[in-house]
Design a protein around this motif. Structure first.
Motif, mmCIF file in Angstrom:
data_model
loop_
_atom_site.group_PDB
_atom_site.id
_atom_site.type_symbol
_atom_site.label_atom_id
_atom_site.label_comp_id
_atom_site.label_asym_id
_atom_site.label_seq_id
_atom_site.Cartn_x
_atom_site.Cartn_y
_atom_site.Cartn_z
ATOM 1 N N ARG A 181 19.725 80.712 60.468
ATOM 2 C CA ARG A 181 19.981 81.849 59.592
ATOM 3 C C ARG A 181 21.210 81.524 58.759
ATOM 4 O O ARG A 181 22.168 80.958 59.269
ATOM 5 N N ALA A 182 21.158 81.928 57.484
ATOM 6 C CA ALA A 182 22.285 81.615 56.608
ATOM 7 C C ALA A 182 22.410 82.643 55.504
ATOM 8 O O ALA A 182 21.479 83.397 55.214
ATOM 9 N N VAL A 183 23.573 82.631 54.880
ATOM 10 C CA VAL A 183 23.847 83.430 53.695
ATOM 11 C C VAL A 183 24.175 82.440 52.588
ATOM 12 O O VAL A 183 25.010 81.552 52.772
ATOM 13 N N ASP A 184 23.504 82.580 51.436
ATOM 14 C CA ASP A 184 23.812 81.666 50.336
ATOM 15 C C ASP A 184 24.935 82.241 49.477
ATOM 16 O O ASP A 184 25.351 83.391 49.666
ATOM 17 N N VAL A 185 25.451 81.432 48.566
ATOM 18 C CA VAL A 185 26.597 81.848 47.751
ATOM 19 C C VAL A 185 26.253 83.014 46.829
ATOM 20 O O VAL A 185 27.150 83.681 46.320
ATOM 21 N N ALA A 186 24.983 83.285 46.607
ATOM 22 C CA ALA A 186 24.563 84.418 45.785
ATOM 23 C C ALA A 186 24.467 85.704 46.605
ATOM 24 O O ALA A 186 24.112 86.750 46.067
ATOM 25 N N GLY A 187 24.754 85.628 47.901
ATOM 26 C CA GLY A 187 24.732 86.821 48.737
ATOM 27 C C GLY A 187 23.368 87.189 49.280
ATOM 28 O O GLY A 187 23.112 88.346 49.602
ATOM 29 N N ARG A 188 22.484 86.208 49.389
ATOM 30 C CA ARG A 188 21.146 86.460 49.942
ATOM 31 C C ARG A 188 21.069 85.883 51.352
ATOM 32 O O ARG A 188 21.603 84.814 51.618
ATOM 33 N N PHE A 189 20.382 86.585 52.217
ATOM 34 C CA PHE A 189 20.195 86.175 53.606
ATOM 35 C C PHE A 189 18.912 85.354 53.698
ATOM 36 O O PHE A 189 17.899 85.702 53.094
ATOM 37 N N HIS A 190 18.954 84.257 54.445
ATOM 38 C CA HIS A 190 17.778 83.390 54.574
ATOM 39 C C HIS A 190 17.492 83.069 56.033
ATOM 40 O O HIS A 190 18.412 82.785 56.803
ATOM 41 N N LEU A 191 16.225 83.114 56.387
ATOM 42 C CA LEU A 191 15.751 82.538 57.640
ATOM 43 C C LEU A 191 15.363 81.109 57.298
ATOM 44 O O LEU A 191 14.522 80.892 56.423
ATOM 45 N N LEU A 192 15.968 80.152 57.953
ATOM 46 C CA LEU A 192 15.780 78.748 57.584
ATOM 47 C C LEU A 192 14.783 78.041 58.482
ATOM 48 O O LEU A 192 14.997 76.911 58.905
ATOM 49 N N THR A 193 13.684 78.698 58.775
ATOM 50 C CA THR A 193 12.568 78.050 59.466
ATOM 51 C C THR A 193 11.385 78.093 58.510
ATOM 52 O O THR A 193 11.097 79.135 57.917
ATOM 53 N N VAL A 194 10.748 76.951 58.356
ATOM 54 C CA VAL A 194 9.679 76.795 57.359
ATOM 55 C C VAL A 194 8.536 75.972 57.946
ATOM 56 O O VAL A 194 8.734 75.234 58.911
#
Length: 155
Positions: free
Chosen positions: A82-95
């Motif tokens: 799980r991460a937050v990008d510099v644009a302020g969006r939350f991401h689940l990093l499983t693909v």
């Protein structure tokens, strides 16, 4: 029970189900708005403090492969899923993995941030997003005893 009574009962049941679904949708929307505000606060605070960013990497669903992304930001959890990008969006990093993903990288789409990370998981471990983000800031440039630590906004 007459046919008319049966129809009335079914209609009341449908209305009750609809009311519960509407209430649940409102609750989820409020939680997502609060979590989005928390993530936006984190990005502003991390940027202000100069917390270093990293190029984010996604993992395959099976946990074995690692795939490049175009995202830059901060991992939220130790597993780096799980991460937050510099644009302020939350991401689940499983693909989903595969040869194409290995060659060209992946583009994980943002998802609504949960207020509680791991809620409903089988292992029973969950932690508030606020706690994870504060930890990340404290482990970065400020440190736990720093006088520059700003508290996360309360929702």
């Amino acid at each position: 029970m007459s046919e008319r009574d049966g129809r009335e009962w079914r209609e009341r049941q449908r209305q009750a189900v609809r009311a519960h679904a509407d209430a649940d949708a409102r609750r989820r929307a409020a939680e997502q708005a609060e979590a989005a505000e928390l993530v936006a606060w984190f990005v502003a605070e991390a940027t202000r403090r100069g917390l270093p960013t990293t190029r984010l990497v996604a993992r395959g669903y099976d946990g074995r492969g690692r795939y490049r992304t175009r995202l830059t930001g901060w991992y939220v959890d130790r597993a780096e899923t799980r991460a937050v990008d510099v644009a302020g969006r939350f991401h689940l990093l499983t693909v989903p993995g595969g040869v194409r993903a290995r060659l060209f990288g992946v583009d994980p789409q943002p998802s609504p941030a949960p207020l509680i990370i791991g809620a409903g998981g089988r292992d029973g471990e969950s932690i508030p997003l606020r706690t994870l983000l504060n930890r990340l800031l404290d482990d970065g440039t400020g440190g736990p005893g720093s006088t520059t630590t700003a508290a996360a906004p309360r929702g």
